[in-house]
Design an enzyme around this catalytic site. Structure first.
Site, PDB file in Angstrom:
ATOM      1  N   THR A  62      38.726  36.992  38.562  1.00 39.61           N
ATOM      2  CA  THR A  62      39.669  37.795  39.336  1.00 39.61           C
ATOM      3  C   THR A  62      38.982  38.447  40.529  1.00 39.61           C
ATOM      4  OG1 THR A  62      41.154  38.253  37.479  1.00 39.61           O
ATOM      5  CG2 THR A  62      41.133  39.863  39.271  1.00 39.61           C
ATOM      6  N   ASN A 149      45.904  27.044  34.482  1.00 39.96           N
ATOM      7  CA  ASN A 149      45.406  27.673  33.260  1.00 39.96           C
ATOM      8  C   ASN A 149      46.411  27.669  32.112  1.00 39.96           C
ATOM      9  OD1 ASN A 149      46.514  29.670  35.283  1.00 39.96           O
ATOM     10  ND2 ASN A 149      46.541  30.949  33.458  1.00 39.96           N
ATOM     11  N   CYS A 328      45.406  37.083  31.223  1.00 36.50           N
ATOM     12  CA  CYS A 328      45.427  38.088  32.275  1.00 36.50           C
ATOM     13  C   CYS A 328      46.827  38.634  32.543  1.00 36.50           C
ATOM     14  CB  CYS A 328      44.845  37.522  33.573  1.00 36.50           C
ATOM     15  SG  CYS A 328      43.077  37.188  33.459  1.00 36.50           S
TER      16      CYS A 328
END
Length: 384
Positions: A62, A149, A328
């Site tokens: 990130t 992802n 996330c």
């Protein structure tokens, strides 16, 4: 799960407790380990001109993605175009939140953000061509993830990057390669990108380290500037004392992964084939979010009228751990952007599980998963 090589590197690095920026002997020993670790990660990325390029360490993917995007946006004094934009940013629909959310921030600041469709797990190159042709302001930054992802879809980053560079040679093209690192063979040069992110915990190293590649040309053009001022570590681009223990483990995992790349890839191929066969036989009600071109490590399945969170908790109680999407964004109540971009309906997205495989898994792990799914489907549907 951290590999044996990564664990050994952690223990060794705990003995190197100096600050890499210090000039005394303990600091110089730490600086030497940092330099050695950087070279190992660089080799894993196939960097041949490492002295001219840059590989900076960060805390996570990130942070690396934010430095690339926001650092590019802040790199020049930009003025509003005739249509009121400071510049154009292009990303794919369904990007990881660490790319999509900074893009939304730039959108609020006056940049035009264009999200290219990825229906079925493929970049819509016709839509990209139109976006480049009709861009209301010069394209300054474009981001294309290498592997999605949530679906495992492999994107044609090389072709997309060439299209951007063909229209806007000065644009910075970025690739979030976190999910593809150590699963596909690539280099920043082979993808044709200027910046690229990889992360430690996706390759069996502890959390807390990642890396951002910046090409020599990007550095020369000053197309990225620091976004967090401080003590000037990592060539001034990422200030803050380096997490040497995590970095050393990251480097060890890179070296270990490269040494066993082929055998581990073959092992995952075998496990995925076994998983697919077992699901077909014992859980025929399950459907797939299956891209045409994908890595075998990620398997996205759709449960029959059962909420993914309900099944996730059921499996967790049996010692089987899967996810309902990106970790996330696990606490977000929004529909998965990746699944929406893929073309999954809202109902199916609410019933989707992501199964992750690695060479560390066994056929017994898959048996436990499939049996848990089989019994869970029968039990949870009865309760409904």
């Amino acid at each position: 799960m951290p590999s044996a090589a990564a664990k050994e590197a952690v223990l060794a690095a705990t003995e190197v407790w100096g600050n890499p920026s210090s000039v005394h002997s303990h600091g110089q020993r730490a600086a030497s380990l940092l330099k050695e670790s950087r070279a190992k990660v660089a080799r894993a990325l196939g960097l041949q001109r490492f002295s001219k390029d840059m590989l900076m360490f960060t805390s996570c993917g990130t942070e690396s993605n934010n430095i690339a995007m926001l650092g590019c946006a802040r790199s020049k004094n930009r003025t509003l175009s005739g249509q009121g934009y400071l510049g154009t940013v292009i990303i794919t629909a369904g990007e990881h939140p660490s790319v999509d959310n900074p893009a939304a921030l730039l959108e609020k600041e006056g940049y035009c953000v264009i999200r290219i469709p990825t229906l079925g797990g493929e970049i819509d190159l016709a839509a990209l061509e139109k976006a480049l042709t009709d861009a209301p302001a010069p394209v300054i930054f474009a981001a294309f993830m290498l592997v999605n992802n949530e679906t495992g879809a492999i994107y044609d980053v090389k072709r997309a990057s060439a299209m951007v560079k063909g229209k806007f040679p000065d644009a910075t093209v970025h690739c979030d390669a976190v999910q593809g690192f150590m699963k596909l063979r690539f280099t920043p040069a082979s993808l044709g990108v200027d910046t690229l992110t990889v992360s430690a915990h996706k390759i069996h190293a502890p959390r807390g380290a990642a890396a951002l590649f910046i090409s020599a040309e990007t550095i020369k053009r000053k197309n990225i500037v620091p976004v967090m001022p401080g003590g000037g570590q990592e060539s001034g681009f990422r200030s803050g004392t380096e997490n040497l223990i995590s970095i050393a483990a990251f480097a060890a995992a890179c070296e270990d992964g490269m040494a066993h790349f082929d055998e581990r890839s073959s092992r995952v191929d075998e496990l995925r084939a076994y998983l697919d066969a077992q699901l077909k036989e014992k859980c025929p009600e399950i459907r797939y979010n299956r891209p045409k071109n994908c890595i075998p490590n990620i398997c996205s399945i759709i449960l029959p009228s059962i909420k993914s969170e309900t099944m996730l908790n059921y499996l967790s109680g049996r010692g089987v751990y899967v996810s309902a999407g990106s970790a996330c964004s696990a606490y977000s109540k929004k529909k998965s952007g990746a699944l929406e971009a893929f073309g999954t309906t809202t109902a199916d997205a609410d019933s989707t599980l992501r199964i992750s495989l690695s060479h560390m898994n066994s056929s017994e792990d898959i048996d436990a998963l499939v049996e848990g799914l089989r019994e869970g489907i029968a039990s949870l549907q009865r309760k409904r």
